[in-house]
Design a protein around this motif. Sequence first.
Motif, PDB file in Angstrom:
ATOM      1  N   LYS A  11     -25.284  51.841  19.924  1.00 49.18           N
ATOM      2  CA  LYS A  11     -24.667  50.730  19.193  1.00 49.18           C
ATOM      3  C   LYS A  11     -25.728  49.814  18.603  1.00 49.18           C
ATOM      4  O   LYS A  11     -25.614  49.379  17.456  1.00 49.18           O
ATOM      5  CB  LYS A  11     -23.734  49.945  20.121  1.00 49.18           C
ATOM      6  CG  LYS A  11     -23.001  48.826  19.404  1.00 49.18           C
ATOM      7  CD  LYS A  11     -21.991  48.165  20.322  1.00 49.18           C
ATOM      8  CE  LYS A  11     -21.200  47.103  19.580  1.00 49.18           C
ATOM      9  NZ  LYS A  11     -20.179  46.498  20.446  1.00 49.18           N
ATOM     10  N   ALA A  12     -26.776  49.521  19.376  1.00 51.62           N
ATOM     11  CA  ALA A  12     -27.850  48.649  18.892  1.00 51.62           C
ATOM     12  C   ALA A  12     -28.551  49.267  17.679  1.00 51.62           C
ATOM     13  O   ALA A  12     -28.864  48.561  16.712  1.00 51.62           O
ATOM     14  CB  ALA A  12     -28.849  48.376  20.018  1.00 51.62           C
ATOM     15  N   ARG A  14     -27.190  51.421  15.550  1.00 49.73           N
ATOM     16  CA  ARG A  14     -26.224  51.355  14.446  1.00 49.73           C
ATOM     17  C   ARG A  14     -26.189  49.955  13.838  1.00 49.73           C
ATOM     18  O   ARG A  14     -26.277  49.793  12.619  1.00 49.73           O
ATOM     19  CB  ARG A  14     -24.822  51.750  14.940  1.00 49.73           C
ATOM     20  CG  ARG A  14     -23.759  51.618  13.873  1.00 49.73           C
ATOM     21  CD  ARG A  14     -22.405  52.034  14.376  1.00 49.73           C
ATOM     22  NE  ARG A  14     -21.863  51.217  15.431  1.00 49.73           N
ATOM     23  CZ  ARG A  14     -21.309  50.013  15.272  1.00 49.73           C
ATOM     24  NH1 ARG A  14     -21.249  49.447  14.082  1.00 49.73           N
ATOM     25  NH2 ARG A  14     -20.815  49.363  16.305  1.00 49.73           N
ATOM     26  N   LEU A  15     -26.126  48.942  14.697  1.00 48.92           N
ATOM     27  CA  LEU A  15     -26.056  47.566  14.207  1.00 48.92           C
ATOM     28  C   LEU A  15     -27.351  47.147  13.524  1.00 48.92           C
ATOM     29  O   LEU A  15     -27.315  46.419  12.524  1.00 48.92           O
ATOM     30  CB  LEU A  15     -25.715  46.614  15.357  1.00 48.92           C
ATOM     31  CG  LEU A  15     -24.304  46.763  15.938  1.00 48.92           C
ATOM     32  CD1 LEU A  15     -24.133  45.845  17.149  1.00 48.92           C
ATOM     33  CD2 LEU A  15     -23.232  46.492  14.897  1.00 48.92           C
ATOM     34  N   SER A  16     -28.490  47.617  14.031  1.00 52.92           N
ATOM     35  CA  SER A  16     -29.769  47.262  13.412  1.00 52.92           C
ATOM     36  C   SER A  16     -29.881  47.838  12.004  1.00 52.92           C
ATOM     37  O   SER A  16     -30.620  47.311  11.175  1.00 52.92           O
ATOM     38  CB  SER A  16     -30.943  47.734  14.274  1.00 52.92           C
ATOM     39  OG  SER A  16     -31.119  49.136  14.166  1.00 52.92           O
ATOM     40  N   GLY A  18     -27.236  48.034  10.096  1.00 53.94           N
ATOM     41  CA  GLY A  18     -26.165  47.401   9.336  1.00 53.94           C
ATOM     42  C   GLY A  18     -25.034  48.352   8.982  1.00 53.94           C
ATOM     43  O   GLY A  18     -24.367  48.185   7.956  1.00 53.94           O
ATOM     44  N   SER A  20     -21.373  50.370   9.818  1.00 56.56           N
ATOM     45  CA  SER A  20     -20.130  50.378  10.581  1.00 56.56           C
ATOM     46  C   SER A  20     -20.071  51.678  11.379  1.00 56.56           C
ATOM     47  O   SER A  20     -20.836  52.619  11.117  1.00 56.56           O
ATOM     48  CB  SER A  20     -18.927  50.309   9.637  1.00 56.56           C
ATOM     49  OG  SER A  20     -18.842  51.511   8.878  1.00 56.56           O
ATOM     50  N   GLN A  21     -19.165  51.752  12.331  1.00 53.10           N
ATOM     51  CA  GLN A  21     -18.985  53.000  13.066  1.00 53.10           C
ATOM     52  C   GLN A  21     -18.643  54.126  12.096  1.00 53.10           C
ATOM     53  O   GLN A  21     -19.129  55.254  12.246  1.00 53.10           O
ATOM     54  CB  GLN A  21     -17.882  52.859  14.124  1.00 53.10           C
ATOM     55  CG  GLN A  21     -18.302  52.090  15.341  1.00 53.10           C
ATOM     56  CD  GLN A  21     -17.238  52.074  16.427  1.00 53.10           C
ATOM     57  OE1 GLN A  21     -16.073  52.386  16.184  1.00 53.10           O
ATOM     58  NE2 GLN A  21     -17.628  51.712  17.633  1.00 53.10           N
ATOM     59  N   GLU A  39     -20.389  54.807  22.206  1.00 63.24           N
ATOM     60  CA  GLU A  39     -20.781  53.407  22.416  1.00 63.24           C
ATOM     61  C   GLU A  39     -20.139  52.809  23.661  1.00 63.24           C
ATOM     62  O   GLU A  39     -20.670  51.859  24.235  1.00 63.24           O
ATOM     63  CB  GLU A  39     -20.448  52.572  21.178  1.00 63.24           C
ATOM     64  CG  GLU A  39     -21.353  52.905  20.000  1.00 63.24           C
ATOM     65  CD  GLU A  39     -21.103  52.037  18.779  1.00 63.24           C
ATOM     66  OE1 GLU A  39     -20.205  51.165  18.805  1.00 63.24           O
ATOM     67  OE2 GLU A  39     -21.821  52.244  17.774  1.00 63.24           O
TER      68      GLU A  39
END
Length: 68
Positions: A11-12, A14-16, A18, A20-21, A39
């Motif tokens: 998840k980290a 993916r978020l880094s 930018g 979406s799932q 996740e």
Amino acid sequence: MKENTLGDNIKAIRLSLGLSQSDFAQKLNVGRTTIGHWETNYSSPSIPMLKNIKKTFNVTYDEIIDGV
């Protein structure tokens, strides 16, 4: 202090980036639900999929596994 799980690390990453799932899933050719399961640690990616994540997103195994 809680250790990060594999799901937390994915998840980290993916978020880094930018993403979406859905975007993350599309780049890996899997369903969005699969990303959600990873996740939340409901399931884990296979070894070949870990290699795919590493290559696709230019991250290290340490980042995926240990959150380094």
